[in-house]
Design a protein around this motif. Structure first.
Motif, PDB file in Angstrom:
ATOM      1  N   GLY A  80       0.579  -1.254   0.143  1.00 26.78           N
ATOM      2  CA  GLY A  80      -0.117  -0.157  -0.177  1.00 26.78           C
ATOM      3  C   GLY A  80       0.666   1.454  -0.294  1.00 26.78           C
TER       4      GLY A  80
ATOM      5  N   GLY B 107       0.646   2.920  -3.045  1.00 27.26           N
ATOM      6  CA  GLY B 107      -0.168   4.911  -3.374  1.00 27.26           C
ATOM      7  C   GLY B 107      -0.258   5.548  -4.298  1.00 27.26           C
TER       8      GLY B 107
ATOM      9  N   GLN C 286      -3.645  -4.728  -5.299  1.00 27.18           N
ATOM     10  CA  GLN C 286      -4.670  -6.398  -5.387  1.00 27.18           C
ATOM     11  C   GLN C 286      -4.115  -6.754  -6.258  1.00 27.18           C
TER      12      GLN C 286
ATOM     13  N   ILE D 239      -1.553 -10.512  -6.522  1.00 27.98           N
ATOM     14  CA  ILE D 239      -2.293 -11.651  -7.176  1.00 27.98           C
ATOM     15  C   ILE D 239      -0.989 -12.210  -8.184  1.00 27.98           C
TER      16      ILE D 239
ATOM     17  N   ALA E 154       1.212  18.972   4.919  1.00 26.71           N
ATOM     18  CA  ALA E 154       1.533  17.853   4.291  1.00 26.71           C
ATOM     19  C   ALA E 154      -0.584  17.551   4.013  1.00 26.71           C
TER      20      ALA E 154
ATOM     21  N   ILE F  68       1.058  17.044  -1.032  1.00 22.51           N
ATOM     22  CA  ILE F  68       2.609  15.761  -2.071  1.00 22.51           C
ATOM     23  C   ILE F  68       1.622  15.426  -3.104  1.00 22.51           C
TER      24      ILE F  68
ATOM     25  N   MET G 289       5.269  15.750   6.290  1.00 25.05           N
ATOM     26  CA  MET G 289       4.993  15.859   4.605  1.00 25.05           C
ATOM     27  C   MET G 289       4.546  14.215   4.815  1.00 25.05           C
ATOM     28  N   SER G 290       3.277  13.826   4.501  1.00 23.72           N
ATOM     29  CA  SER G 290       2.621  12.172   3.898  1.00 23.72           C
ATOM     30  C   SER G 290       2.366  11.726   2.795  1.00 23.72           C
ATOM     31  N   TRP G 291       3.098  10.968   2.085  1.00 25.27           N
ATOM     32  CA  TRP G 291       2.401  10.129   0.960  1.00 25.27           C
ATOM     33  C   TRP G 291       1.721   9.364   1.071  1.00 25.27           C
ATOM     34  N   PRO G 292       0.244   9.484  -0.126  1.00 28.59           N
ATOM     35  CA  PRO G 292      -0.685   8.727   0.281  1.00 28.59           C
ATOM     36  C   PRO G 292      -0.183   7.327  -0.123  1.00 28.59           C
ATOM     37  N   VAL G 293      -1.645   6.415   0.883  1.00 26.97           N
ATOM     38  CA  VAL G 293      -1.012   5.246   0.808  1.00 26.97           C
ATOM     39  C   VAL G 293      -2.537   4.919   0.622  1.00 26.97           C
ATOM     40  N   ALA G 294      -1.828   3.008  -0.310  1.00 32.34           N
ATOM     41  CA  ALA G 294      -3.354   2.967  -0.968  1.00 32.34           C
ATOM     42  C   ALA G 294      -3.869   1.591   0.305  1.00 32.34           C
ATOM     43  N   ASP G 295      -5.469   1.459   1.095  1.00 31.43           N
ATOM     44  CA  ASP G 295      -5.262   0.577   1.568  1.00 31.43           C
ATOM     45  C   ASP G 295      -6.582  -0.500   0.577  1.00 31.43           C
ATOM     46  N   LEU G 296      -5.986  -1.390   1.357  1.00 31.72           N
ATOM     47  CA  LEU G 296      -7.106  -2.916   1.099  1.00 31.72           C
ATOM     48  C   LEU G 296      -7.767  -3.365   0.983  1.00 31.72           C
TER      49      LEU G 296
ATOM     50  N   ARG H 286     -11.020  -7.321  -1.157  1.00 37.46           N
ATOM     51  CA  ARG H 286     -10.533  -7.339  -2.472  1.00 37.46           C
ATOM     52  C   ARG H 286      -9.087  -8.673  -1.811  1.00 37.46           C
ATOM     53  N   ARG H 287      -8.844  -8.288  -0.239  1.00 35.25           N
ATOM     54  CA  ARG H 287      -7.353  -8.784   0.159  1.00 35.25           C
ATOM     55  C   ARG H 287      -8.084 -10.735  -0.124  1.00 35.25           C
TER      56      ARG H 287
ATOM     57  N   ARG I 209     -10.204 -11.374  -2.909  1.00 34.95           N
ATOM     58  CA  ARG I 209     -10.085 -11.895  -4.063  1.00 34.95           C
ATOM     59  C   ARG I 209      -8.509 -12.333  -4.413  1.00 34.95           C
ATOM     60  N   ALA I 210      -7.516 -11.428  -3.828  1.00 35.67           N
ATOM     61  CA  ALA I 210      -6.149 -11.436  -4.124  1.00 35.67           C
ATOM     62  C   ALA I 210      -5.759 -13.259  -3.521  1.00 35.67           C
ATOM     63  N   LEU I 211      -6.543 -13.440  -2.818  1.00 35.30           N
ATOM     64  CA  LEU I 211      -5.453 -14.430  -2.557  1.00 35.30           C
ATOM     65  C   LEU I 211      -6.324 -15.811  -2.638  1.00 35.30           C
TER      66      LEU I 211
ATOM     67  N   ARG J   1     -10.752 -11.850  12.095  1.00 30.86           N
ATOM     68  CA  ARG J   1     -10.891 -10.458  12.026  1.00 30.86           C
ATOM     69  C   ARG J   1     -11.664  -9.819  11.711  1.00 30.86           C
TER      70      ARG J   1
ATOM     71  N   TRP K  65     -12.969 -10.367   8.333  1.00 36.83           N
ATOM     72  CA  TRP K  65     -11.842 -11.112   7.860  1.00 36.83           C
ATOM     73  C   TRP K  65     -11.867 -13.036   8.656  1.00 36.83           C
TER      74      TRP K  65
END
Lengths: 162, 154
Positions: free
Chosen positions: A29, A33, A45, A49, A103, A106, B1-8, B12-13, B15-17, B89, B92
């Protein structure tokens, strides 16, 4: 992450695969991201895979993170390109330094870069990957990594300086 | 400064598994109820799991760790017993025995809760499922889960 966990997942123990998934997902992520932006979840995802489908090909379990990172970067660039949200590096309307301090911007700067440039920034600045290794990962000459990084950093600098 | 983070999200998890498990099929369904209501049923292994999962009549938790890892005993509709390792969890559930595999995930969506299910009979010693009937079984499990949730909400 222990090599034993990777080996168990490679042998087909799905509980080990489940644990590996839980460990890799936040890391991927952070890679996907900044490169894929709004398409980040799709990129994570697709990267997962690809990682799990090819897990048996990983010969050294200790190399898991570097191997997964290379896959994630490629998938993130591919998905960002597919979704066509990238735009040329236009600097009009860049955020003010105050916005940067808050912030929240970015992302604005990243949105102005093509996905390949974002990938270079992530690999070099976020992950500290050496130039040669970043070039191999992105399958471009090392000079290209250098020039992309230079342009990406210049964009950031201009954003910071307002 | 914070970088964007992708959340799953958990669906979706899943599907991947599941994509890494030959023979697995992911059934999905939107249940028009809040996540907490849906997961109160879906994640209740001892009381509810056997009401919607195929081949599962009774499940008893033998031991539980704070991180959500459980060991459970299950009895199938045909009387067979199995020991399951379980990772449970919020949103999950992944469980594996020598012969069976069950995965369940849920995430909130604007229309309610998206639930996803995968699982079936394992090919011995491999991360693969015997592919017969997994699609229909998954769809039936989620239809039963939706009915249990509706019953509880009514």
């Amino acid at each position: 992450m222990t090599p034993a966990l990777v080996r168990a997942a490679q042998r087909g123990d799905t509980m080990a695969m489940n644990d590996l998934l839980a460990e890799l997902t936040p890391y991927l992520g952070r890679i996907c991201g900044p490169i894929a932006l709004d398409s980040g979840p799709d990129a994570v995802q697709e990267a997962l895979i690809a990682i799990f489908r090819h897990l048996r090909d990983l010969r050294e379990p200790e190399a898991l993170h570097g191997w997964a990172r290379a896959i994630a970067v490629r998938e993130a660039v591919r998905i960002a390109r597919r979704d066509g949200r990238s735009s040329p590096a236009e600097l009009d309307g860049l955020p003010s330094p105050r916005d940067v301090e808050r912030a929240v911007d970015i992302r604005d700067v990243l949105e102005r870069l093509p996905p390949e440039h974002r990938a270079v920034l992530v690999l070099r600045d976020l992950e500290g990957v050496p130039e040669e290794a970043a070039a191999r990962m992105l399958r471009v000459p090392s000079g290209t990594v250098k020039s992309r990084l230079h342009r990406a950093r210049a964009n950031f600098r201009r954003a910071w300086q307002g | 400064m914070s970088w964007p983070v992708a959340d799953l999200d958990p669906v979706r998890r899943l599907r991947a598994l599941a994509a890494a498990i030959p023979g697995a099929h992911v059934a999905e369904r939107v249940i028009p109820a809040p996540f907490a209501t849906v997961w109160a049923v879906a994640g209740d292994l001892e009381e509810e799991f056997g009401t919607f999962e195929p081949d599962m009549r009774r499940l008893t938790i033998d031991s539980a760790r704070p991180d959500g890892r459980l060991v459970a005993r299950a009895r199938s509709r045909y009387g067979m017993r199995a020991r399951f390792d379980v990772d449970l969890r919020p949103g999950w559930c992944w469980m594996q025995s020598r012969f069976l595999l069950v995965g369940l995930a849920a995430t909130a969506v604007p229309e309610g809760t998206l639930v996803a299910q995968t699982g079936g009979v394992r090919v011995p010693g491999r991360a693969a499922l015997v592919p017969w009937g997994v699609r229909a079984a998954g769809d039936r499990a989620l239809a039963r889960l939706a009915a249990r949730v509706a019953g509880r909400s009514a």
